[in-house]
Design a protein around this motif. Sequence first.
Motif, short mmCIF file in Angstrom:
data_model
loop_
_atom_site.label_atom_id
_atom_site.label_comp_id
_atom_site.label_asym_id
_atom_site.label_seq_id
_atom_site.Cartn_x
_atom_site.Cartn_y
_atom_site.Cartn_z
N VAL A 138 38.89 58.77 18.44
CA VAL A 138 39.82 58.77 17.30
C VAL A 138 39.21 57.99 16.14
CG1 VAL A 138 42.06 57.98 16.47
CG2 VAL A 138 41.89 59.05 18.71
N ARG A 139 38.65 56.84 16.43
CA ARG A 139 37.99 56.05 15.38
C ARG A 139 36.82 56.83 14.78
NH1 ARG A 139 39.59 51.67 18.79
NH2 ARG A 139 40.75 50.11 17.59
N GLY A 140 36.09 57.55 15.62
CA GLY A 140 34.96 58.32 15.14
C GLY A 140 35.38 59.42 14.18
N VAL A 141 36.48 60.10 14.49
CA VAL A 141 37.00 61.14 13.60
C VAL A 141 37.42 60.53 12.27
CG1 VAL A 141 38.82 62.85 13.25
CG2 VAL A 141 37.76 62.63 15.49
N ALA A 142 38.10 59.39 12.32
CA ALA A 142 38.55 58.74 11.09
C ALA A 142 37.36 58.36 10.20
CB ALA A 142 39.38 57.51 11.43
N GLN A 143 36.29 57.89 10.81
CA GLN A 143 35.10 57.50 10.05
C GLN A 143 34.41 58.72 9.45
OE1 GLN A 143 32.84 55.28 12.92
NE2 GLN A 143 34.21 53.52 12.86
N ARG A 144 34.44 59.85 10.19
CA ARG A 144 33.83 61.08 9.69
C ARG A 144 34.67 61.73 8.59
NH1 ARG A 144 34.75 66.24 11.65
NH2 ARG A 144 35.63 65.45 13.61
N CYS A 145 35.98 61.52 8.62
CA CYS A 145 36.90 62.22 7.73
C CYS A 145 37.51 61.29 6.68
CB CYS A 145 38.00 62.88 8.54
SG CYS A 145 37.43 64.12 9.73
N THR A 146 36.76 60.35 6.18
CA THR A 146 37.32 59.40 5.22
C THR A 146 37.85 60.10 3.96
OG1 THR A 146 35.10 59.03 4.35
CG2 THR A 146 35.93 57.46 5.97
N ALA A 147 37.28 61.25 3.59
CA ALA A 147 37.77 62.04 2.46
C ALA A 147 37.48 63.51 2.74
CB ALA A 147 37.11 61.60 1.17
N TYR A 148 38.50 64.36 2.62
CA TYR A 148 38.31 65.79 2.85
C TYR A 148 39.35 66.59 2.06
CZ TYR A 148 42.31 65.58 6.10
OH TYR A 148 43.55 65.41 6.65
N THR A 149 39.07 67.86 1.88
CA THR A 149 39.97 68.76 1.17
C THR A 149 40.53 69.78 2.15
OG1 THR A 149 38.68 68.52 -0.85
CG2 THR A 149 40.17 70.41 -0.75
N ASP A 150 41.82 70.10 1.99
CA ASP A 150 42.49 71.07 2.86
C ASP A 150 43.29 72.04 2.01
OD1 ASP A 150 43.25 72.24 5.24
OD2 ASP A 150 44.89 70.84 5.61
N ALA A 151 43.74 73.13 2.59
CA ALA A 151 44.52 74.13 1.85
C ALA A 151 45.81 74.45 2.61
CB ALA A 151 43.72 75.40 1.63
N LEU A 152 46.94 74.49 1.91
CA LEU A 152 48.21 74.90 2.49
C LEU A 152 48.26 76.42 2.59
CD1 LEU A 152 50.65 72.49 0.60
CD2 LEU A 152 49.53 72.15 2.80
N ASP A 153 49.28 76.94 3.25
CA ASP A 153 49.40 78.38 3.44
C ASP A 153 49.45 79.15 2.13
OD1 ASP A 153 49.34 78.05 6.15
OD2 ASP A 153 51.52 78.13 6.41
N ASP A 154 49.98 78.53 1.07
CA ASP A 154 50.08 79.23 -0.22
C ASP A 154 48.80 79.12 -1.05
OD1 ASP A 154 50.13 76.62 -1.03
OD2 ASP A 154 52.03 76.74 -2.12
N GLY A 155 47.77 78.52 -0.46
CA GLY A 155 46.51 78.38 -1.17
C GLY A 155 46.36 77.08 -1.94
#
Length: 235
Positions: A138-155
């Motif tokens: 879990v800590r490893g994922v948090a360190q890898r994902c400190t900033a990311y972009t995602d998209a909702l169903d409506d784009g």
Amino acid sequence: MRAHRVAVAAAITAVLATSACAAGSSVRPPSASVPLRDRLRDGLLTQARLPHGLKLMTGQIDSTTTGAPHTLSTVPLASMPCSQLTVASFMTAHARPVEDVAVAVEQEHIVGDDYGWFGQESLDRYAPGRAAAVMAAVRGVAQRCTAYTDALDDGTRTHNTVSVRRADARGDDSLVLRVASTFSGDTDPFITETGFVREGDVIIMVQKMVARKPKSGVETVLSPAVAAYRAATAG
């Protein structure tokens, strides 16, 4: 922006509902494991242990579920997409426990745009020695994902930042994972928090779903959850 806020809340609600339904249809463990399974369920939060104004969602979903995982995935926790950090079932999907139980929690009265407290508690039991590795993942994922972009169903795209700190509720290991999500041109984030406390081979997890300017954080429920589990397993 109001529409965006409703969309985010609806999306997270749908995720939690889907997770609960999937859990209810899971294949149950063999009858030989029933005594152990019942003891794990006994460690869940009770209404008496919840802070004033919160309640267990026993009427809306199958509130105590067993037979992990809720969903199946061949992607391990260390490699899962960053966007899964706000999904209610990411632990059982990507770090399969031997068994799990869960209960949903909500705030009784919500006023105006305040989404209140909405989320769930789960107890995940792992094979001996495995829970510590899961916490590290879990800590490893948090360190890898400190900033990311995602998209909702409506784009619509969201910009997300992730942070980790030690939880106030102490155990063999603990952490609070916080995801702050914003829309383009908006600096006021939506917050999703997940608290983890490891007690031996069991991980107590409380997830507080999306809220804007939350009045109370995940530890409002995490600390009572830890106390409930310890009381049930004492002696």
